[in-house]
Design an enzyme around this catalytic site. Structure first.
Site, short mmCIF file in Angstrom:
data_model
loop_
_atom_site.label_atom_id
_atom_site.label_comp_id
_atom_site.label_asym_id
_atom_site.label_seq_id
_atom_site.Cartn_x
_atom_site.Cartn_y
_atom_site.Cartn_z
N PRO A 148 39.04 46.74 31.26
CA PRO A 148 37.64 47.11 31.51
C PRO A 148 37.20 48.29 30.63
CG PRO A 148 39.03 47.79 33.35
CD PRO A 148 39.89 46.99 32.44
N ASP A 179 23.37 27.79 19.36
CA ASP A 179 23.62 28.40 20.66
C ASP A 179 22.89 29.71 20.85
OD1 ASP A 179 25.30 26.58 21.80
OD2 ASP A 179 27.12 27.48 20.99
N1 SAH Z 1 42.65 50.78 36.99
C1 SAH Z 1 42.07 50.15 35.85
C2 SAH Z 1 41.67 48.71 36.15
C3 SAH Z 1 42.83 47.81 36.36
S1 SAH Z 1 42.32 46.20 36.74
C4 SAH Z 1 40.84 50.90 35.39
O1 SAH Z 1 40.15 51.45 36.26
O2 SAH Z 1 40.53 50.96 34.21
C5 SAH Z 1 43.76 45.27 36.36
C6 SAH Z 1 43.73 44.51 35.05
O3 SAH Z 1 42.68 43.57 35.08
C7 SAH Z 1 43.50 45.34 33.81
O4 SAH Z 1 44.70 45.91 33.33
C8 SAH Z 1 42.92 44.32 32.85
O5 SAH Z 1 43.93 43.60 32.17
C9 SAH Z 1 42.18 43.37 33.78
N2 SAH Z 1 40.71 43.63 33.81
C10 SAH Z 1 40.02 44.17 34.84
N3 SAH Z 1 38.72 44.25 34.56
C11 SAH Z 1 38.55 43.75 33.31
C12 SAH Z 1 37.43 43.58 32.46
N4 SAH Z 1 36.20 43.94 32.83
N5 SAH Z 1 37.63 43.04 31.24
C13 SAH Z 1 38.87 42.68 30.84
N6 SAH Z 1 39.98 42.83 31.61
C14 SAH Z 1 39.84 43.34 32.83
#
Ligand code: SAH
Length: 265
Positions: A88, A168
């Site tokens: 994220p 698209d």
């Molecule tokens: N504690 C972290 C979030 C971990 S979520 C933070 O606050 O930044 C667990 C996993 O889900 C992440 O390691 C990632 O691989 C995936 N993930 C969660 N949200 C995502 C998003 N918006 N885009 C891409 N991967 C995501």
């Protein structure tokens, strides 16, 4: 294009590979796709992949060694691949990034779980972090599928018609025109007549106008980010003139509160 997904849940992926455009791209040799279990690279009888965070706090963190092992094994199989951590905190994924990624030989997509991955993996072994949006998922698998899907459909030959992807939404910073199929009248709503006319030039003009006006109504920000071409300016001027004529025809009173019932529209 070689996609390798590194995940603790590889069983989520076969149903995804085995349908639709992705399956056709695999069958046609345009794409290869595998999902490797990060746990296969974990040591010990229990093959542990997570541990408590240094400094305390809730949740677990993915240990660096299994991830490093999985990434290195994937790189050995596809040395030219770009390693992307789904996160994220990464660069927001959009159509332009999807298009740029089509130039890679392969993509290694690393899926985190729990509270995420040990930072030292990000520093040493990851080329780029990508986010699919400003929200937090429980794992990177759905995000990785989104990247695989959006990149695959942009590979030359993945979609049936040569021009499908060029038309698209977001190609050229605008949304796609409205689409219709049979029947010609659905619950009292007819298909725009021009689309049934067989006049290809008129249909092209109608679609360009539809795309422009839809973009203006739904995603005006896209139009502010790029110069408009002369044809688009002409269309907007025509709409503008018609809107002004419509307003003038109402013979509205001058500035000030409109008569009752008009507020809030
Ligand atoms: N504690 C972290 C979030 C971990 S979520 C933070 O606050 O930044 C667990 C996993 O889900 C992440 O390691 C990632 O691989 C995936 N993930 C969660 N949200 C995502 C998003 N918006 N885009 C891409 N991967 C995501």
């Amino acid at each position: 294009m070689h996609f390798t997904v590194l995940t603790l849940f590889p069983e989520l992926f076969p149903p995804f590979w085995e349908h639709g455009i992705i399956r056709r791209a695999i069958d046609g040799g345009l794409v290869t796709a595998t999902a490797d279990n990060i746990r296969d690279h974990a040591a010990g009888r229990h093959r542990v992949t997570d541990d408590r965070p240094y400094g305390g706090g809730c949740g677990m963190v993915m240990k660096p060694e299994p991830l490093a092992g999985a990434i290195r094994a994937a790189r050995r199989r596809c040395p030219g691949a770009r390693t992307i951590l789904m996160s994220p905190q990464g660069r927001p994924f959009d159509q332009a990034l999807a298009a740029a990624l089509t130039a890679c030989d392969g993509l290694i997509l690393v899926c985190g779980r729990y509270e995420g991955v040990d930072e030292r993996v990000c520093v040493d072994l990851v080329d780029e972090e990508i986010s699919i949006g400003d929200y937090v998922l429980t794992g990177g698998e759905v995000a990785a599928m989104i990247v695989v899907d959006a990149v695959t459909r942009l590979l030359p030959g993945a979609l049936g018609g040569a021009d499908s992807a060029a038309e698209d939404s977001f190609a050229g910073q605008r949304l796609e025109h409205a689409q219709y199929t049979r029947p010609p009248v659905f619950e009292g709503q007819p298909v725009p007549e021009v689309l049934l006319s067989g006049d290809h030039a008129a249909i092209r003009r109608w679609r360009q106008e539809s795309a422009l006006i839809r973009t203006f109504l739904k995603r005006r920000d896209l139009l502010w980010e790029r110069p408009l071409d002369a044809g688009e300016v002409a269309v907007l001027k025509r709409w503008c003139a018609e809107i002004e004529a419509l307003i003038a025809a109402q013979d509205l009173p001058g500035p000030g509160a409109p008569p009752g019932g008009q507020q809030g529209r």
